[in-house]
Design an enzyme around this catalytic site. Structure first.
Site, PDB file in Angstrom:
ATOM      1  N   HIS A 456     -23.010  29.508  43.819  1.00 18.69           N
ATOM      2  CA  HIS A 456     -24.400  29.549  43.363  1.00 18.69           C
ATOM      3  C   HIS A 456     -24.559  29.906  41.888  1.00 18.69           C
ATOM      4  O   HIS A 456     -25.422  30.722  41.542  1.00 18.69           O
ATOM      5  CB  HIS A 456     -25.194  30.566  44.204  1.00 18.69           C
TER       6      HIS A 456
HETATM    7  C1  LIG Z   1     -19.347  23.593  47.512  1.00 13.69           C
HETATM    8  C2  LIG Z   1     -20.781  24.036  47.376  1.00 13.69           C
HETATM    9  C3  LIG Z   1     -21.439  24.622  48.462  1.00 13.69           C
HETATM   10  C4  LIG Z   1     -22.774  25.031  48.328  1.00 13.69           C
HETATM   11  N1  LIG Z   1     -23.455  25.433  49.442  1.00 13.69           N
HETATM   12  C5  LIG Z   1     -24.789  25.643  49.362  1.00 13.69           C
HETATM   13  C6  LIG Z   1     -25.558  25.871  50.537  1.00 13.69           C
HETATM   14  O1  LIG Z   1     -25.072  25.802  51.662  1.00 13.69           O
HETATM   15  N2  LIG Z   1     -26.892  26.131  50.381  1.00 13.69           N
HETATM   16  C7  LIG Z   1     -27.476  26.197  49.154  1.00 13.69           C
HETATM   17  O2  LIG Z   1     -28.657  26.505  49.088  1.00 13.69           O
HETATM   18  N3  LIG Z   1     -26.772  25.945  48.033  1.00 13.69           N
HETATM   19  C8  LIG Z   1     -25.467  25.632  48.112  1.00 13.69           C
HETATM   20  N4  LIG Z   1     -24.769  25.294  46.993  1.00 13.69           N
HETATM   21  C9  LIG Z   1     -25.462  25.343  45.692  1.00 13.69           C
HETATM   22  C10 LIG Z   1     -26.376  24.145  45.421  1.00 13.69           C
HETATM   23  O3  LIG Z   1     -25.805  22.949  45.906  1.00 13.69           O
HETATM   24  C11 LIG Z   1     -26.602  24.037  43.903  1.00 13.69           C
HETATM   25  O4  LIG Z   1     -27.111  25.263  43.431  1.00 13.69           O
HETATM   26  C12 LIG Z   1     -27.563  22.923  43.509  1.00 13.69           C
HETATM   27  O5  LIG Z   1     -27.170  21.709  44.088  1.00 13.69           O
HETATM   28  C13 LIG Z   1     -27.635  22.825  41.999  1.00 13.69           C
HETATM   29  O6  LIG Z   1     -28.519  21.794  41.646  1.00 13.69           O
HETATM   30  P1  LIG Z   1     -28.660  21.333  40.132  1.00 13.69           P
HETATM   31  O7  LIG Z   1     -29.644  20.235  40.127  1.00 13.69           O
HETATM   32  O8  LIG Z   1     -28.887  22.521  39.279  1.00 13.69           O
HETATM   33  O9  LIG Z   1     -27.209  20.797  39.719  1.00 13.69           O
HETATM   34  P2  LIG Z   1     -26.262  19.598  40.373  1.00 13.69           P
HETATM   35  O10 LIG Z   1     -26.778  19.273  41.718  1.00 13.69           O
HETATM   36  O11 LIG Z   1     -24.917  20.125  40.232  1.00 13.69           O
HETATM   37  O12 LIG Z   1     -26.590  18.384  39.433  1.00 13.69           O
HETATM   38  C14 LIG Z   1     -26.154  18.228  38.100  1.00 13.69           C
HETATM   39  C15 LIG Z   1     -25.878  16.750  37.871  1.00 13.69           C
HETATM   40  O13 LIG Z   1     -25.784  16.494  36.485  1.00 13.69           O
HETATM   41  C16 LIG Z   1     -24.713  15.606  36.237  1.00 13.69           C
HETATM   42  N5  LIG Z   1     -24.310  15.812  34.845  1.00 13.69           N
HETATM   43  C17 LIG Z   1     -23.756  16.915  34.313  1.00 13.69           C
HETATM   44  N6  LIG Z   1     -23.598  16.773  32.979  1.00 13.69           N
HETATM   45  C18 LIG Z   1     -24.082  15.559  32.665  1.00 13.69           C
HETATM   46  C19 LIG Z   1     -24.209  14.850  31.434  1.00 13.69           C
HETATM   47  N7  LIG Z   1     -23.834  15.394  30.270  1.00 13.69           N
HETATM   48  N8  LIG Z   1     -24.709  13.596  31.466  1.00 13.69           N
HETATM   49  C20 LIG Z   1     -25.116  13.038  32.642  1.00 13.69           C
HETATM   50  N9  LIG Z   1     -25.020  13.678  33.830  1.00 13.69           N
HETATM   51  C21 LIG Z   1     -24.517  14.928  33.838  1.00 13.69           C
HETATM   52  C22 LIG Z   1     -23.687  16.010  37.280  1.00 13.69           C
HETATM   53  O14 LIG Z   1     -22.708  15.031  37.489  1.00 13.69           O
HETATM   54  C23 LIG Z   1     -24.560  16.293  38.479  1.00 13.69           C
HETATM   55  O15 LIG Z   1     -24.765  15.137  39.263  1.00 13.69           O
HETATM   56  C24 LIG Z   1     -23.440  24.884  47.075  1.00 13.69           C
HETATM   57  C25 LIG Z   1     -22.779  24.283  45.994  1.00 13.69           C
HETATM   58  C26 LIG Z   1     -21.472  23.840  46.143  1.00 13.69           C
HETATM   59  C27 LIG Z   1     -20.797  23.156  44.977  1.00 13.69           C
END
Ligand SMILES: Cc1cc2nc3c(=O)[nH]c(=O)nc-3n(C[C@H](O)[C@H](O)[C@H](O)COP(=O)(O)OP(=O)(O)OC[C@H]3O[C@@H](n4cnc5c(N)ncnc54)[C@H](O)[C@@H]3O)c2cc1C
Length: 520
Positions: A456
């Site tokens: 997280h």
């Molecule tokens: C293994 C794992 C288990 C988890 N389990 C849970 C759970 O059970 N319940 C829960 O609530 N949360 C869980 N989480 C946490 C939750 O999934 C994340 O906090 C959430 O998905 C984050 O969302 P985000 O949009 O911030 O980032 P992300 O979903 O990580 O999205 C970021 C995106 O940006 C893209 N990107 C990055 N840099 C660039 C760039 N320069 N140019 C273009 N694209 C780019 C990436 O490829 C990615 O697709 C878990 C996470 C993981 C990894």
């Protein structure tokens, strides 16, 4: 790559950088306005691996080609260990890799967001309609849970493992309230975990929001396999984005830019663009254009002790869900007191241990995971150089405060208290880990070697009204007029449980404000 006009240099009204949890929701919501041309740029590809949709396979997805697969710096608080951090690199982002647990958080978590921003939109009460709009919950329509939203929430019943049922009975016998999921605002208690699963399959944010109809919109373009290297500035504006993809490097122009690249890559992109702490940029060889010392700082993450391990008296049947079937949230001194949780004990339907220990064979043992909900340790993420290939320096500063270590000891005690109860006697042959620990130093040593990330990371572009905060309450980067950050990085503090629901609420809140303000 999808989208008709993705081959040529796109000119859009809005560019969303990162097609992860927040980015996919936003792409759908912001393109509802037909006159608004939205371009979503994602570093990875479309999700294709069938294992993604198999809930039980989630731990096995880590390290595959669509995982960024980061490494932290060695952690003094965890016996010098380097921790692997998974992050999704594909459409759907980390929602394709995560464990599918859906927990909104506790009302006090969001009060802290109100306190830091001075904006009541971030309160539990105001976010209620936001969460409801996201959810399709079996209790939807009861005034608390949502009905008919894009994201299904599953409340497991028959599929819950008999071991998890015994765990829930043990917690209830201890005096913890029985809850129907963790999403009513009351978190202290025992319940099966609520999951983003429908008909036995994971539902990613791309499945939920980027439906066929949404993908068919003429004003939405999705560009995959393309990574934003840097933002080019002109005065108080981002003038263009430098995007590196299959066709080499292209310059993309847009009126508004929304960073949804996640808690590590959003601050990294800002830093590569010359926006960040002067000293970090100097060390990385990047000219500092805007000195913002807080970018990359305030990094927070949950840890779980892995764990309080038991040899099983009879074979443990494999989980029919995703292995972590129930989490009991509690207070630390008086486990069953009401209020904001401080510690958590989870029931793992498998022998889950860190790399410091040998896991017994599957089916012969089980683990009670334990952790703290609001760590006070704060770390940072920094770039090491100006190029996309330069390693990120990730230092979560795990277990650096005495308070975190003390609460972790209490969480371990809570796990052992539940683990030794009569309700689990039918499953418990004997405790395998940690064994005898007769002082705080020995407990700390075991905790340091057993903790693993709960996945997280957040907080690296925190919102707030103070002058150091990175974004304001509308999620606008304070130093620029047309740049927004909308992902886990803007969270000032962790919510008590897993953070995915909160990340989606952040994106939905931004979408509403955007429609009301910027599109009008
Ligand atoms: C293994 C794992 C288990 C988890 N389990 C849970 C759970 O059970 N319940 C829960 O609530 N949360 C869980 N989480 C946490 C939750 O999934 C994340 O906090 C959430 O998905 C984050 O969302 P985000 O949009 O911030 O980032 P992300 O979903 O990580 O999205 C970021 C995106 O940006 C893209 N990107 C990055 N840099 C660039 C760039 N320069 N140019 C273009 N694209 C780019 C990436 O490829 C990615 O697709 C878990 C996470 C993981 C990894």
């Amino acid at each position: 790559m999808t989208g008709a006009n993705a081959e040529r240099k796109p000119n859009s009204d809005i560019v969303i950088v990162g097609g992860g949890s927040a980015g996919t929701l936003l792409a759908a919501r912001l393109s509802e306005e037909p006159d608004s041309r939205v371009l979503l740029i994602e570093a990875g590809e479309e999700a294709a691996d069938p294992d993604i949709w198999n809930p039980a396979a989630w731990p096995a997805l880590q390290g595959r080609s669509y995982d960024w697969d980061y490494r932290t710096e060695p952690q003094a608080g965890t016996a010098g260990r380097v921790h692997h951090w998974a992050r999704g690199r594909l459409i759907g982002g980390s929602s394709c890799l995560h464990a599918m647990g859906y927990m909104r958080g506790h009302p006090s978590d969001f009060q802290a967001w109100v306190d830091t921003t001075g904006d009541r939109r971030w309160s539990w009460d105001e976010l209620l309609s936001v969460f409801q709009a996201i959810e399709n919950h079996p209790l939807g329509g009861d005034g608390i849970h949502g009905k008919g939203g894009p994201l299904p929430i599953h409340l497991p019943a028959d599929e819950v493992s008999p071991l998890a049922r015994a765990f829930i009975e043990a917690g209830a016998a201890l005096g913890l309230p029985r809850l129907e999921g963790h999403n009513s605002g009351e978190m202290i208690g025992v319940t099966p975990n609520s999951l983003n699963i429908r008909d036995g399959r994971r539902v990613t944010t791309a499945d939920a929001w980027l439906t066929k109809a949404v993908r068919g919109r003429k004003n939405l373009t999705i560009l995959t396999g393309s990574r934003v290297r840097r933002l080019n500035l002109e005065g108080n504006q981002v003038r263009s984005l430098e995007v590196v993809g299959r066709q080499g490097s292209v310059e993309v122009f847009a009126d508004q830019i929304v960073l949804c690249a996640g808690a590590l890559e959003s601050p990294a992109l800002l830093m590569r663009s010359g926006i960040g702490p002067h000293d970090v940029l100097d060390a990385a060889g990047v000219g500092c254009l805007i000195d913002m010392p807080e970018i990359g700082r305030n990094l927070q993450d949950h840890l779980l002790g892995a764990g309080n391990l038991y040899a099983a008296r009879e074979p443990v049947p494999p989980s029919r869900l995703q292995h972590s079937e129930s989490m009991a949230y509690m207070r630390a001194d008086n486990f069953t007191a009401a209020g904001q949780p401080e510690i958590v004990v989870g029931c793992g339907i498998a022998p889950i241990v860190s790399e410091c220990f040998q896991a017994p064979a599957a089916g012969t043992a089980y683990t009670l995971l334990f952790g703290i909900t609001h760590p006070t340790s704060r770390g940072s993420v920094r770039i090491s150089g100006p190029e996309l290939g330069d390693r990120l320096l990730i230092d979560p500063a795990y277990l650096q405060t005495g308070r975190d270590r003390e609460l972790f000891r209490q969480a371990l005690e809570a796990a052992r208290t539940i683990g030794h109860r009569d309700e689990l006697a039918g499953w418990r042959e004997r405790e395998l880990l940690p064994g005898t620990l007769n002082n705080a130093a020995k407990m700390d040593n075991f905790i340091a070697r057993s903790v693993i990330t709960h996945h997280h990371p957040c907080g690296t572009c925190r919102m707030g009204k103070d002058s150091d905060a990175v974004v304001d309450a509308n999620l606008r980067l304070k130093a620029l007029d047309n740049l927004y950050v909308v992902d886990a990085s803007i969270m000032p503090n962790l919510t008590a449980g897993p953070i995915h629901a909160a990340v989606l609420a952040i994106a939905e809140t931004f979408a509403r404000w955007h429609r009301e303000t910027l599109q009008s």
